[in-house]
Design a protein around this motif. Structure first.
Motif, PDB file in Angstrom:
ATOM      1  N   GLY A   1      -2.634  -0.942  -0.685  1.00 38.49           N
ATOM      2  CA  GLY A   1      -1.651  -2.291  -0.565  1.00 38.49           C
ATOM      3  C   GLY A   1      -1.312  -2.484   0.646  1.00 38.49           C
ATOM      4  N   ALA A   2      -1.137  -3.787   0.991  1.00 40.76           N
ATOM      5  CA  ALA A   2      -0.504  -4.231   2.335  1.00 40.76           C
ATOM      6  C   ALA A   2       0.734  -3.594   2.919  1.00 40.76           C
ATOM      7  CB  ALA A   2      -0.355  -5.664   2.448  1.00 40.76           C
ATOM      8  N   GLY A   3       1.669  -3.333   2.132  1.00 43.85           N
ATOM      9  CA  GLY A   3       2.988  -2.991   2.287  1.00 43.85           C
ATOM     10  C   GLY A   3       2.825  -1.466   2.800  1.00 43.85           C
TER      11      GLY A   3
ATOM     12  N   VAL B   1      -0.003   0.143   3.850  1.00 48.15           N
ATOM     13  CA  VAL B   1      -0.601   0.088   5.063  1.00 48.15           C
ATOM     14  C   VAL B   1       0.119  -0.087   6.247  1.00 48.15           C
ATOM     15  CG1 VAL B   1      -2.689  -0.861   6.079  1.00 48.15           C
ATOM     16  CG2 VAL B   1      -3.124  -0.383   3.679  1.00 48.15           C
ATOM     17  N   ASN B   2       0.901  -1.179   6.332  1.00 50.15           N
ATOM     18  CA  ASN B   2       1.837  -1.461   7.145  1.00 50.15           C
ATOM     19  C   ASN B   2       2.752  -0.311   7.404  1.00 50.15           C
ATOM     20  OD1 ASN B   2       3.261  -3.469   8.940  1.00 50.15           O
ATOM     21  ND2 ASN B   2       4.801  -3.456   7.510  1.00 50.15           N
TER      22      ASN B   2
ATOM     23  N   THR C   1       0.782   2.473   9.268  1.00 51.52           N
ATOM     24  CA  THR C   1       0.536   2.113  10.558  1.00 51.52           C
ATOM     25  C   THR C   1       1.590   2.319  11.621  1.00 51.52           C
ATOM     26  OG1 THR C   1      -1.349   0.563   9.692  1.00 51.52           O
ATOM     27  CG2 THR C   1      -0.731   0.439  11.966  1.00 51.52           C
TER      28      THR C   1
END
Lengths: 86, 86
Positions: free
Chosen positions: B35-37, B39-40, B43
């Protein structure tokens, strides 16, 4: 060098194509993303671009860092990713 | 190798500490995010860990890829990031 700016609405395959094109031409690409959705698309794009470029003999890696950018007069923290052959 | 699993609620500095610890011990870390959260956060954690490890003489890079994982019996696509010295 032109920076590839990614938003949460960017298509990761399109961004991957842009990354691959810049690396084939100049050997190095720089991607910038602000916010979780954009960082997610950028990361997926790097994973996809890696596949494209592997076929061309490039084994690319990613170096993420923080950078401050100006967006409409406001300072925002962006994630910058340098993508280049290992 | 143990995988460092990151969620959207993970603190990026904590994840960065875990990445740095695993690299100091074993020379290589593997991070997984769905999910985007997540992966953010993952990173950002790599960017922070890079700073920690640079002080120890490690110049680490990141290799993102897609992987299928089983979450409560459902197949989900995760982002896997290998972090290791260049």
């Amino acid at each position: 060098m032109d920076i590839i700016k990614v938003s949460g609405k960017s298509r990761s395959t399109s961004v991957a194509g842009a990354i691959a094109g810049v690396i084939r031409e100049r050997g190095r690409a720089e991607v910038q993303a602000i916010g979780a959705g954009a960082v997610n698309q950028a990361t997926k794009a790097v994973a996809i671009a890696r596949g494209y470029l592997f076929q061309d003999g490039f084994n690319v890696i990613c170096i993420p860092s923080f950078t401050e950018v100006d967006v409409d007069g406001q300072e925002r923290t962006a994630i910058r990713m340098v993508v280049e052959p290992r």
